[in-house]
Design a protein around this motif. Structure first.
Motif, PDB file in Angstrom:
ATOM      1  N   ALA A   1       8.594  -8.497   0.482  1.00  0.00           N
ATOM      2  CA  ALA A   1       7.227  -8.964   0.689  1.00  0.00           C
ATOM      3  C   ALA A   1       6.582  -8.216   1.851  1.00  0.00           C
ATOM      4  N   ALA A   2       7.380  -8.026   2.920  1.00  0.00           N
ATOM      5  CA  ALA A   2       6.843  -7.313   4.076  1.00  0.00           C
ATOM      6  C   ALA A   2       6.480  -5.890   3.686  1.00  0.00           C
ATOM      7  N   ASP A   3       7.360  -5.247   2.900  1.00  0.00           N
ATOM      8  CA  ASP A   3       7.075  -3.877   2.477  1.00  0.00           C
ATOM      9  C   ASP A   3       5.808  -3.827   1.636  1.00  0.00           C
ATOM     10  N   SER A   4       5.694  -4.808   0.712  1.00  0.00           N
ATOM     11  CA  SER A   4       4.562  -4.749  -0.208  1.00  0.00           C
ATOM     12  C   SER A   4       3.248  -5.014   0.505  1.00  0.00           C
ATOM     13  N   LEU A   5       3.330  -5.638   1.703  1.00  0.00           N
ATOM     14  CA  LEU A   5       2.100  -5.833   2.465  1.00  0.00           C
ATOM     15  C   LEU A   5       1.698  -4.568   3.200  1.00  0.00           C
TER      16      LEU A   5
ATOM     17  N   LEU B   1       3.388  -3.235   5.744  1.00  0.00           N
ATOM     18  CA  LEU B   1       3.740  -3.262   7.159  1.00  0.00           C
ATOM     19  C   LEU B   1       4.779  -2.179   7.435  1.00  0.00           C
TER      20      LEU B   1
ATOM     21  N   ALA C   1       7.033  -5.322  10.422  1.00  0.00           N
ATOM     22  CA  ALA C   1       7.740  -6.245   9.536  1.00  0.00           C
ATOM     23  C   ALA C   1       8.744  -7.065  10.326  1.00  0.00           C
TER      24      ALA C   1
ATOM     25  N   ILE D   1       7.562 -10.848  10.395  1.00  0.00           N
ATOM     26  CA  ILE D   1       8.139 -11.569   9.262  1.00  0.00           C
ATOM     27  C   ILE D   1       9.638 -11.813   9.411  1.00  0.00           C
TER      28      ILE D   1
END
Lengths: 433, 338
Positions: A332-336, A338, A343, A347
């Motif tokens: 999720a962090a990657d897809s945002l 960040l 990240a 997160i």
């Protein structure tokens, strides 16, 4: 036509529950005597408790505070309670409590460690409780230098010039970052302070000292002892081990081979060696390796070793927290979009640390209690100090009173730490579990 | 990471303290104080009072040496050392001399490269038993359980003694001295063994000291003395002859009370040489002429130091025994001051 109702039309008043299920009796029946097996266990436990306390409690409260020596204590107790009664000789605490707390620190300077301790509480408050004003954090940042100055004394310019190194590093990070990008900024932020400390800080400090002399009476490390020593070692170890542990845990999960193997090697080496071995390295082995006549402060050596030791354990505790996070969080962090540090900061770490709180605090408590091991290398922590006190002919032979006092103070510290961790867990509870 | 570097900077700052170069005596004079290694606490030998001031039988030797050099028995800093780190502290230069209940043995003298400057207390290992046991000699201890501190020479001496006499025993190894005493009081063992001085001071703390006896047998030789590093004979001489001066002072009746009077000059040339009114012994040592006067002034002669710290009027109550002057049948014998 009137039909007789067979259903009661009016409400009956509430009756209180049976006396056997409420109040003290109810609680006792519910918790101590529900069933014959539990009843037997309860009675046995009560008996065991009684037999233990029967001896201990009178020993404690019959103890004397007025004796002038162990022999005198015994006479006082026999005179008060009759022949054959043994009781505590608390007067040893009254006579020597200041040594158990401060070691051989000069008594006219006790205000300095006391002030440092109060300062510690103030500096910790914004870190521990979010309800405190955020401006206190500035004090927390300056506090380590203030504490160093208060405890050891000497010129104020030494800790200030050390502090200036961090300021310089921060400024370098900002200015180089704008001009030459992120990596260069990180390098500059490390290089500038190191150069400052190695080549300039000492001269600047002594120059300022000759210009504006502002110094406290110097107290050498050999005078440190008692709980002051335990708290100094423990708090420094705790404060430093958390950030170092986080970095090590991240390093261990990193994809960079060299970084990863260095972190794994460090962690596994330290965890494979008992703390007492590291302390012996600090106290004896380093003496042999360093050039003769080198004065390398023993407390500093011990603090470094304790910090390294605690960091390795902290790294593993935090790695546990990282491993417990579902993979989806990372994705999720990657897809945002960040980057790595964003990240981690926004997160991953908040969740991983939250999961690890109980283990982190138990590592802290363990570290704090492990500081008593320094008595083996002849530092006068409360345990070592109690040995020294016992060598006085007045108090020779007193064991339980000194250990009891030490245990009580350790209990206060450790119990408050564990209560705080429970508070923190409740506060951060967001319903995952 | 940044904080780590801060510690590095501190380290660099503390490193800068400089390197030992000249002889130890010059270093000590330059520092302005003597750094003396003592025990973390042995009753009567090294103790700290409520104000943190060190005193005791071993500590007095340090104070005498400091006084011989500086004329001030307080020009000394004490480093408490455990039995484990005492030798590294001395050989690494952390302390200038060690006065810490250390038995003079061959391997410590030769292999560890130290010089024992003399003996300030002749000790020996003994046994303590409860009177109720009905034992009057250590040879009656066949089959007894013996509480003993691990990792000490006493453990080896014990095995030697029982083997030599062909009797059996059961050791109860215990880590620390205090714990061993607690176990002995609690009846976990029939006998407790350690140095005789330690037995006496332990017995003095019991609720009923008269219920316990110290057996007459002394099963080992434990000559305790101050020591210095190999390689600096001048410094060794300073410490050795300060100790000898205390012993010599007792032999010739020089006490802290009559010191001032005797220092004006006497008919006895030996006393005159000792106190510096005749000859130039102080100069030969690299000290002032009245070095021995100052050393004696700080705590008195050997007998006074003994009586004040561990003698028969203290709770420890040791008699002179082997530690009497050779003229009284003891082993104390100072070479002549000539």
């Amino acid at each position: 036509m009137k039909t007789e109702s067979y259903v009661r039309t009016e409400m009956l008043g509430e009756k209180s529950p049976p006396a056997t299920t409420v109040g003290l009796i109810g609680w006792v029946r519910e918790n101590l005597f529900n069933g014959w097996f539990n009843s037997i266990l309860s009675v046995l436990s009560a008996l065991a408790l009684f037999f233990v306390l029967e001896d201990i409690l009178p020993w404690i409260w019959r103890g004397t505070w007025t004796g002038t020596s162990l022999q005198n204590c015994r006479e006082v107790i026999q005179a008060t309670y009759g022949e054959g009664v043994t009781a505590a000789c608390w007067s040893v605490i009254g006579d020597r409590y200041h040594q158990l707390l401060f070691g051989f620190y000069p008594s006219e300077l006790y205000w300095r460690p006391i002030l440092a301790f109060v300062g510690l509480l103030v500096a910790l408050s914004p870190v521990l409780f979010t309800s405190m004003p955020r401006k206190f954090l500035w004090f927390s940042a300056v506090y380590p230098f203030l504490c160093f100055w208060l405890l050891w004394g000497g010129s104020v310019w030494l800790p200030l010039s050390a502090l200036a190194g961090f300021v310089l590093g921060y400024l370098a990070f900002g200015s180089v970052g704008k001009a030459a990008g992120n990596l260069a900024a990180v390098i500059a932020a490390i290089l500038v302070p190191v150069l400052w400390w190695l080549f300039l800080a000492g001269n600047v400090a002594s120059g300022l000292e000759s210009f504006i002399p502002l110094e406290l009476q110097h107290v050498e490390s050999a005078k440190f002892g008692g709980f002051m020593l335990s708290v100094t070692i423990g708090v420094t170890g705790i404060a430093l081990s958390l950030p170092i542990g986080i970095l090590l845990a991240l390093g261990r999960q990193s994809d960079l081979l060299i970084l990863k193997s260095m972190c794994v090697g460090f962690i596994e080496f330290i965890r494979g060696v008992p703390l007492i071995t590291l302390l012996f390295v600090a106290s004896t082995l380093l003496n042999i390796f360093l050039p003769p006549g080198t004065q390398f402060d023993i407390i500093l050596r011990v603090i470094i070793m304790v910090t390294l030791f605690a960091s390795a354990y902290m790294a593993e505790v935090i790695r546990g927290g990282l491993a417990a996070l579902p993979k989806g969080q990372y994705e999720a962090a990657d897809s945002l979009g960040l980057d790595y540090w964003q990240a981690q900061r926004l997160i991953i770490m908040p969740q991983a640390l939250k999961i690890s709180i109980p283990s982190i605090v138990s590592t802290f408590i363990g570290l704090f209690k492990d500081t008593t091991l320094v008595s083996i290398i002849a530092l006068l922590d409360p345990i070592g100090m109690s040995n020294t006190i016992r060598s006085d002919t007045d108090w020779n032979g007193i064991v339980w009173e000194l250990y009891g006092f030490t245990a009580m103070i350790f209990f206060i510290f450790c119990f408050s730490m564990s209560r705080y961790s429970m508070y923190l867990e409740r506060k951060l509870q967001t319903g995952h579990r | 990471m940044k904080r780590f570097a801060f510690i590095g900077a501190l380290t660099a700052a503390t490193f800068a303290a400089g390197f030992a170069s000249a002889g130890t005596l010059d270093d000590v004079k330059a520092k302005g104080f003597l750094q003396c290694g003592v025990a973390t606490g042995v009753v009567g030998f090294a103790t700290a009072d409520a104000n943190g001031r060190w005193d005791g039988f071993d500590v007095s030797v340090c104070r005498a040496v400091a006084a011989a050099i500086f004329g001030d028995g307080d020009a000394v800093k004490f480093t408490p050392l455990s039995s484990k780190n005492r030798f590294t502290a001395l050989s690494s230069g952390e302390v200038d001399m060690l006065a810490r209940n250390t038995t003079w043995t061959f391997s410590r003298d030769v292999e560890l490269k130290f010089n024992f400057v003399g003996v300030n207390y002749y000790d020996g290992q003994g046994f303590m038993v409860p009177k109720a046991l009905g034992v009057t000699s250590a040879k009656d201890l066949d089959g007894a359980t013996v509480c003993i501190q691990t990792g000490t020479t006493t453990e080896l001496n014990l095995a030697d003694f029982f083997r030599k006499n062909g009797i059996s025993y059961e050791p109860v190894p215990i880590e620390t001295n205090n714990e061993a005493i607690q176990q002995y009081i609690a009846g976990a063992c029939d006998a407790y063994t350690t140095d005789a001085s330690g037995l006496a001071s332990a017995r003095a703390t019991f609720e009923n000291p008269k219920d316990h006896i110290i057996l007459p047998e002394i099963v080992s030789k434990e000559p305790l003395g101050p020591l210095v590093r190999h390689g600096d004979d001048q410094w060794m001489d300073v410490v050795r002859w300060t100790l000898n001066a205390l012993i010599e002072a007792e032999e010739y009746g020089v006490t802290s009370a009559n010191l001032a009077e005797l220092a004006k000059g006497t008919d006895n040339p030996e006393i005159n040489r000792l106190l510096g009114t005749e000859g130039n012994l102080g100069e030969m040592l690299g000290l002032s002429a009245d070095w021995a006067q100052k050393a004696i002034a700080v705590g008195g002669n050997y007998a006074e130091i003994f009586e004040r710290n561990i003698g028969e009027n203290t709770p420890i109550g040791l008699s002179r025994g082997l530690n009497a002057q050779w003229t009284d049948g003891g082993l104390l014998y100072s070479p002549p001051f000539r």
